[in-house]
Design a protein around this motif. Structure first.
Motif, PDB file in Angstrom:
ATOM      1  N   GLU A 108      -7.898   2.410   4.876  1.00  0.00           N
ATOM      2  CA  GLU A 108      -7.673   0.991   5.169  1.00  0.00           C
ATOM      3  C   GLU A 108      -6.493   0.798   6.118  1.00  0.00           C
ATOM      4  N   ARG A 138      -7.412   1.677   9.748  1.00  0.00           N
ATOM      5  CA  ARG A 138      -8.243   0.633  10.356  1.00  0.00           C
ATOM      6  C   ARG A 138      -7.412  -0.596  10.702  1.00  0.00           C
ATOM      7  N   GLN A 139      -6.435  -0.918   9.860  1.00  0.00           N
ATOM      8  CA  GLN A 139      -5.582  -2.070  10.143  1.00  0.00           C
ATOM      9  C   GLN A 139      -4.735  -1.847  11.385  1.00  0.00           C
ATOM     10  N   SER A 142      -8.825   5.774  -0.031  1.00  0.00           N
ATOM     11  CA  SER A 142      -9.080   4.370   0.319  1.00  0.00           C
ATOM     12  C   SER A 142      -7.864   3.734   0.979  1.00  0.00           C
ATOM     13  N   ASP A 198     -11.316  -0.421  13.521  1.00  0.00           N
ATOM     14  CA  ASP A 198     -12.334   0.210  12.668  1.00  0.00           C
ATOM     15  C   ASP A 198     -12.828   1.549  13.197  1.00  0.00           C
ATOM     16  N   GLU A 234       0.825  -1.205   0.000  1.00  0.00           N
ATOM     17  CA  GLU A 234       0.000   0.000   0.000  1.00  0.00           C
ATOM     18  C   GLU A 234       0.859   1.256   0.000  1.00  0.00           C
TER      19      GLU A 234
END
Length: 406
Positions: free
Chosen positions: A361, A364-365, A357, A369, A195
């Motif tokens: 993500e 959250r990881q 995005s 969340d 990412e």
């Protein structure tokens, strides 16, 4: 954590209970009267079994290597109460705990190879020629991972025992769960690295070309500013393309943003208005690498490249008790909320809002969340993005000086 990770944890809990009952009863028969008064002999033995398993788990969560096997072997031998125990990979013995290593260690890989072919536990006679050697039987159980059988757990006893076969098999299953969790951790690390590479790819040749073109435009008219911009460009690219660390601190991330805005300002001139409001006490807070700069880049892109008007970008970092709160707001063209939901759900092409995005993500990881992006937007209404970062979180470390935030 993924559904696979949760299932693995649940399986680990079930296996531990089985180990506690099976091995606990065996240990209780050997006399639990020396233990603390924690209940019945079986309850005391089960407690010690769970405690020993918890001590063996951390090294195994790093994968199956010679070092981790050596650290776990003694705990696993204690867990089973066997005369000796060894851990192997598919080719060699990684660790041995107990007596008779001098002659048994050399011959164990032959029956292990047989087990590797079948993938099933087996009990074999050692055929040892040493009269004083206590190792007469061996139970060989497979250690498995996502890619199949990784190695073996071999428990030695003085005689054939159905209890030892069952207990060794259950312990091997529990060890396999720890190894699978280690693989999940490595997969997560690879995903984060991928990412970050995607974010680096978003720092496109288009931006680099425009930055260098803007710098070149000042070479004759304002050489000093051209020099300053060139230094900003060098520092910005050095930070963005660094090869170490998943985390940074807020001060370094904001410095990178200032460099980016300086380059953007050289291109867009007075059309770009920037306001920074930063509380000094939140500057040391640790956060994922490159999680603010892509959002600022989106704000500039949608505020200026998609419009002929001037754009104001406001970046604020505030102290919120146990958290740091960061907001990035622009008065640009905004976005249809339905399109935004599709981007965050991964339903839009990767070229659309990859920064949004990707950052959502990763947050959250790392934090859960509850720490995803909070975005307020509408067509023609600009966009406001709010993020929260815990000041102290276990396992989250800044690359700068390897300082820990938890």
């Amino acid at each position: 954590m993924t559904g696979t990770g949760l299932a693995a944890l649940a399986a680990a809990g079930v296996v531990l209970l089985v180990i506690g009952v099976v091995v606990g009863r065996l240990t209780a028969r050997r006399g639990g009267e020396r233990d603390l008064d924690l209940g019945t002999p079986v309850e005391r033995a089960t407690f010690h079994t769970l405690h020993t398993a918890s001590l063996a788990a951390p090294p195994l969560r790093a994968g199956l290597t010679e070092d981790t096997a050596r650290k776990a072997a003694r705990r696993l031998r204690s867990l089973l109460g066997t005369e000796a125990l060894c851990l192997t990979d598919r080719e060699t013995v990684l660790a041995w705990d107990g007596p008779a290593a001098d002659h048994h260690r050399l011959r164990v890989m032959e029956p292990v190879a047989e087990m590797l072919e079948s993938g099933r536990s087996m009990s074999v006679r050692t055929d040892c020629d040493e009269l004083e050697c206590p190792l007469r039987w061996a139970v060989i159980a497979p250690l498995t991972g996502e890619e199949g059988v990784l190695g073996a757990l071999v428990a030695y006893g003085s005689r054939e025992s159905a209890v030892l076969v069952r207990a060794t098999t259950e312990v091997a299953r529990w060890v396999s769960v720890q190894l699978e969790l280690a693989e999940l951790d490595r997969s997560r690390t690879r995903l984060i690295e991928a990412e970050i590479r995607a974010l680096r790819a978003q720092i496109s040749p288009h931006f680099i070309f425009n930055s260098l073109a803007a710098i070149a435009s000042f070479v004759r008219t304002d050489p000093e500013r051209a020099r300053e911009l060139l230094l900003e460009f060098a520092d910005f690219t050095r930070y963005s393309f660094r090869r170490h660390g998943d985390f940074t601190n807020l001060a370094d991330e904001l410095r990178s943003i200032e460099q980016y805005l300086a380059l953007a300002g050289a291109r867009f001139g007075d059309r770009l208005k920037v306001t920074l409001q930063v509380a000094p006490e939140v500057l040391p807070v640790t956060l994922p690498f490159l999680c603010l700069q892509p959002l600022v880049e989106n704000a500039v892109k949608h505020g200026l490249e998609d419009s002929r008007n001037e754009c104001r970008v406001t970046i604020a970092a505030q102290d919120a008790g146990a958290e740091a709160m960061v907001t990035i707001e622009d008065d640009g063209v905004g976005m249809d909320p339905a399109v935004l939901r599709a981007i965050l759900a991964g339903e839009r092409p990767a070229t659309s809002g990859i920064g949004l995005s990707n950052v959502d993500e990763r947050l959250r990881q790392v934090y859960g969340d509850d720490y995803g992006l909070v975005i307020e937007t509408g067509v023609g209404a600009g966009m406001k993005i709010t993020m929260r970062f815990p000041k102290y979180r276990s396992g989250v470390h800044s690359s700068a000086g390897r300082r820990s935030s938890g």
